[in-house]
Design an enzyme around this catalytic site. Structure first.
Site, short mmCIF file in Angstrom:
data_model
loop_
_atom_site.label_atom_id
_atom_site.label_comp_id
_atom_site.label_asym_id
_atom_site.label_seq_id
_atom_site.Cartn_x
_atom_site.Cartn_y
_atom_site.Cartn_z
N GLY A 15 1.03 -1.22 -0.16
CA GLY A 15 -0.12 0.18 -0.03
C GLY A 15 0.86 1.16 -0.10
O GLY A 15 0.44 2.19 0.55
N ASN A 82 1.35 -2.18 5.31
CA ASN A 82 0.46 -1.27 5.27
C ASN A 82 -0.98 -1.18 4.62
O ASN A 82 -1.80 -0.49 4.89
CB ASN A 82 1.15 0.08 5.01
CG ASN A 82 0.27 1.41 4.68
OD1 ASN A 82 -0.02 1.90 5.69
ND2 ASN A 82 0.09 1.72 3.39
N SER A 132 -5.06 -0.19 13.23
CA SER A 132 -6.03 1.21 13.38
C SER A 132 -6.67 1.02 14.52
O SER A 132 -6.70 0.31 15.46
CB SER A 132 -7.08 0.89 12.31
OG SER A 132 -8.30 1.57 12.46
N TYR A 145 -13.39 -5.06 8.76
CA TYR A 145 -12.33 -3.93 9.05
C TYR A 145 -11.88 -3.88 10.52
O TYR A 145 -10.64 -4.51 10.87
CB TYR A 145 -12.58 -2.65 8.58
CG TYR A 145 -11.59 -1.82 8.39
CD1 TYR A 145 -10.57 -1.73 7.42
CD2 TYR A 145 -11.58 -0.62 9.62
CE1 TYR A 145 -9.40 -0.85 7.45
CE2 TYR A 145 -10.39 0.08 9.68
CZ TYR A 145 -9.32 0.04 8.68
OH TYR A 145 -8.37 0.96 8.65
N ALA A 147 -12.70 -6.38 12.88
CA ALA A 147 -12.00 -7.71 13.21
C ALA A 147 -10.46 -7.86 12.62
O ALA A 147 -9.52 -8.40 13.34
CB ALA A 147 -12.83 -8.61 12.70
N SER A 148 -10.34 -7.64 11.53
CA SER A 148 -9.15 -7.71 10.77
C SER A 148 -8.05 -6.79 11.37
O SER A 148 -6.73 -7.18 11.71
CB SER A 148 -9.10 -7.30 9.42
OG SER A 148 -9.23 -5.93 9.12
N LYS A 149 -8.35 -5.70 11.97
CA LYS A 149 -7.23 -4.60 12.50
C LYS A 149 -7.03 -5.17 14.07
O LYS A 149 -5.92 -4.99 14.44
CB LYS A 149 -7.72 -3.15 12.31
CG LYS A 149 -7.71 -2.74 11.07
CD LYS A 149 -6.38 -2.77 10.32
CE LYS A 149 -6.55 -2.04 8.88
NZ LYS A 149 -5.03 -2.21 8.28
#
Length: 242
Positions: A15, A82, A132, A145, A147-149
């Protein structure tokens, strides 16, 4: 001794074609590093500054592309995960959307970490996972989002312990509200944007450049050599307000 001299170091930033990743990329390049960045579009599709960067077209949600990227980079000193994605309009509540976000934001990161582990071990390198504020509280409308972070914060701790004897440090950065493509929807909504600024003690949105200092610090073995498993919150104080 210059603790921020990255001459003869190889840095990979997923990213890194725009936003925070691009700001980080140019900061490392300015300090002597050879920097590879990835993006989801061909290099000529971007209007950001890619001068002096090795640009790769890459989808972290595709295991085959993860394997090819790992194989294509001979040596690596710093891996900055990132890259990430978010889906709006309730799409993350659907099985396909939920899985897609996790594949990119978490499973793909794990693939890169494990794939580059031998190369990072040879160089006594480090990993920086960009999480995040969403990792620490509910995110309305974006379960995948969030859950992934949150998963990235836990993954950072686990890999830090597992790979410490390899000489690999694993840390993270949790940005607050920063002006990037992912937050464009909130930036464009005056009511939401104003509420964010009012709740942020620093009194403003974060800029991509605000994440450069934490990244350089965590990548420097001289400055943060005894740190591992930590996720630094860089949010202008937003999370301090009840």
């Amino acid at each position: 001794m210059n603790e921020l001299d990255f001459k003869d170091r190889r840095v990979l930033i997923t990213g890194g074609t725009n936003g925070m990743g691009n700001a980080m990329a140019h900061a490392f390049r300015a300090r002597g590093a050879a920097v590879t960045v990835t993006g989801t579009k061909p290099a000529e599709s971007y209007d950001t500054d890619l001068h002096g960067l090795d640009v790769r077209h890459f989808d972290a949600g595709d295991p085959e592309q993860v394997a090819r990227l790992v194989a294509s980079i001979e040596k690596l000193d710093v891996l900055i995960n990132n890259g990430g994605m978010v889906l709006y309009r309730g799409k993350e509540f659907e099985a396909e959307g939920f899985q897609r976000v996790l594949d990119v934001n978490l499973t793909g990161v794990m693939g890169l970490c494990t794939g580059f582990r031998p190369k990072l071990a040879l160089r006594k390198g480090c990993i920086i996972n960009v999480s995040s504020l969403a990792a620490f509280s509910a995110v309305r409308g974006n379960p995948a989002y969030g859950a992934s972070k949150a998963g990235l914060v836990a993954l950072t701790k686990t890999l830090a312990v597992a790979w410490a004897r390899d000489g690999i440090r694993v840390n993270g950065i949790a940005p607050g509200f920063v002006k990037t493509n992912i937050t464009q929807v909130s930036q464009d909504n005056d009511q939401i944007s104003d509420a964010i600024v009012q709740k942020t003690p620093a009194g403003r949105w974060g800029e991509p450049e605000d994440m450069v200092g934490p990244a350089l610090f965590l990548a420097s073995s001289q400055l943060s050599g005894f740190m591992t498993g930590q996720t630094l919150i860089a949010d202008g104080g937003y999370s301090l307000q009840a």
